[in-house]
Design an enzyme around this catalytic site. Sequence first.
Site, PDB file in Angstrom:
ATOM      1  N   ARG A  97       5.754  12.594  32.707  1.00  8.68           N
ATOM      2  CA  ARG A  97       5.495  11.165  32.600  1.00  8.68           C
ATOM      3  C   ARG A  97       6.831  10.451  32.515  1.00  8.68           C
ATOM      4  NH1 ARG A  97       0.645  10.125  34.664  1.00  8.68           N
ATOM      5  NH2 ARG A  97      -1.057  11.251  33.604  1.00  8.68           N
ATOM      6  N   GLU A 128       1.606  15.249  40.175  1.00 13.72           N
ATOM      7  CA  GLU A 128       0.520  16.216  40.036  1.00 13.72           C
ATOM      8  C   GLU A 128       0.824  17.543  40.742  1.00 13.72           C
ATOM      9  OE1 GLU A 128      -3.087  14.388  41.274  1.00 13.72           O
ATOM     10  OE2 GLU A 128      -3.167  13.026  39.561  1.00 13.72           O
ATOM     11  N   GLU A 170      -8.270  17.374  39.573  1.00  7.46           N
ATOM     12  CA  GLU A 170      -7.144  17.857  38.786  1.00  7.46           C
ATOM     13  C   GLU A 170      -7.315  19.295  38.306  1.00  7.46           C
ATOM     14  OE1 GLU A 170      -6.189  15.069  35.691  1.00  7.46           O
ATOM     15  OE2 GLU A 170      -5.442  13.597  37.132  1.00  7.46           O
ATOM     16  N   ALA A 218      -7.539  12.718  33.695  1.00 17.57           N
ATOM     17  CA  ALA A 218      -7.736  11.275  33.577  1.00 17.57           C
ATOM     18  C   ALA A 218      -7.327  10.602  34.873  1.00 17.57           C
ATOM     19  CB  ALA A 218      -6.930  10.711  32.402  1.00 17.57           C
ATOM     20  N   GLU A 277     -12.201  13.061  38.839  1.00 16.33           N
ATOM     21  CA  GLU A 277     -10.913  13.449  38.273  1.00 16.33           C
ATOM     22  C   GLU A 277     -10.929  14.898  37.798  1.00 16.33           C
ATOM     23  OE1 GLU A 277      -8.131  11.893  38.358  1.00 16.33           O
ATOM     24  OE2 GLU A 277      -8.893  10.002  39.143  1.00 16.33           O
TER      25      GLU A 277
END
Length: 208
Positions: free
Chosen positions: A68, A148, A101, A80, A97
Site C-alpha cells: 500500500r 495485486e 483476489e 476488498a 472480489e
Amino acid sequence: MTIKDAPAEWRVTATETPFRGGKTSVRTDEVVMPDGSVVRRDYQVHPGSVAVLALDDDDRVLVLRQYRHPVRQRLWEIPAGLLDVPGENPLRAAQRELYEEAHVEAEEWRVLADLYTSPGGSDEALRIFLARGLSEAEGERFEAAEEEADMEVARVPLTDLVRGVLAGDLHNDCLVVGVLAVLAARAGDGLDALRPGEAPWPARPFTA
C-alpha cells in the site's frame, strides 16, 4: 435512550471540486455552522467499498498481503474492492472480489459491519461481509495486475489475527473491524444472527 446514527445535512452555500481522479475526487463545501458562521470543508468523494472476511471450517481467515503505497507498508488484509458501478449490489461486488483476489467461492453470506472509514475527511462507506462454506472456485483464475500481481494469499487462524490486532501488528481497517466483529458476534447472539447478505444499506443504496 437509543444509540443510533441519524441522517443530518447542514446547509451548503457553495461547492467546488478542485481535483478529480480515476476513482475518487476531492470536494470543497462551504458549510453553515450552528452559530451562523460559514467554514470550508474539504473531503474525498468515494464510490464506496466492500470487504470479505472469509472464514473456513478450521476457523481460519483468508488473508492477503499487499503493498500500500500511501503508508509505505505491505499490509495483511482481507479481500476488498470498490463499488465501481453506481447502484451496484454490494453482495455481488463482494463475491466478485473474493473470486478475483483468492479464486474462492462461499455458500453463506452475512453482513458483519457497516462503517464510514474516515468520516472527518471522506464519504467512503464500507460494508464488511462474513463468508462461510468456502470452496475453490471453478474456471480460470483472474489475471492480477499492478499491486495485486505481487499479492500473497494465506489462511490464518482467527485467534492469531485477533492477537495481531491487539498487539498493534495489523493495521488494515477491514481486517481489524472484521476479526473483532466476528468475536463480538460470537459472544452475543452468534454468527447466524447477523444480518443477511442482502440487507439494506442506506449509505449506498443498491438494486437487486
